[in-house]
Design a protein around this motif. Sequence first.
Motif: not given
Length: 334
Positions: A259-268, A40-49
């Motif tokens: 949200a815009d597409i950037f906010g929905t991308l990690p959920i998608a 979860s932490l890896q997904f979070f850090i990677y996707d935010v950056i």
Amino acid sequence: MSMIFDFLQYQVLGMRWLNDGVGSLLALFGMDAESRVTLSLQFFIYDVIKILILLSFLVFLISYIQSYFPPERTKRILGRFTGWKAYTLSALLGTVTPFCSCSSIPLFIGFTAAGLPLGVTFSFLISSPLVDLGSLLLLSSIFGFPTAILYVAVGLVLAVIGGSLINRFGREEDIEGFIRSIQIQESAETTMTKRERVEYAKGQVKATVHKVFWYIIIGVGIGAVIHNWIPSSLILAVLGSSNPFSVIIAAVVGIPMYADIFGTLPIAEALWAKGVGLGTILAFMMGVTVLSLPSLIMLRKAVKPRLLALFFGIVTVGIILIGYVFNGIGPFLF
């Protein structure tokens, strides 16, 4: 050629090298690479950056292009055309404007006050948050270029058809009176230097990142939970292909969000990893970006309930149809 496209999709846009680097860094701190917390932490850090890098690059590029199309010039260009040409051009111009629907509504009001046909302004309003260079590149990072290009194409078709249908119903009287009374002052167009355009683009990057940062954090957090904590069986029971209403559910769930597409991308991305159909995911993303509740509230200030309901109905039906089409053709795209 396929190797080049794979490199662009996975290493340039998808930044798999960044994901591997984050995983290696967490391993250096002694974290178990297979635990849910670590994943979860890896997904979070990677996707935010990743999203912040892509966001900054895309906003800079689009804002630089947008600096050549100030509102006065855009209104002048749109005013030269009628019918399908006007709807198409309006939808295309929407691709070089702000990423979110709430940012597009002030431009919609300005175009309407300037006397542009109702259908033309709504084609712009649909297209602006839905399709742009950002959606093309970001969707390519997950689903590949063919899917991203097809998404942009059907998004433009939805904007053109939606605008033409709204125009055909002729609800000009449902525009709030204060908009028609706005006096549009024609100002002399200033020509920006290249340095000024760069500074303008930098300013837009800073303002956009500041505005959407917490939406990205929330979206990535939700994506991390879906990706590592919610069982695939539960998600597929609701949004899987075995549920004939999955597209409708996804579109409806997306509407209250903003949200815009950037906010929905990690959920998608997380839903895709769980096996949710392509069309269901896109219906969710389109519901969020075009029909979010905050944008509908803002739009209600400009139009009366009948016109708002017409816009909502046309776009909702279009999104659902597109979702089912993509679910049908999805297996042929991968």
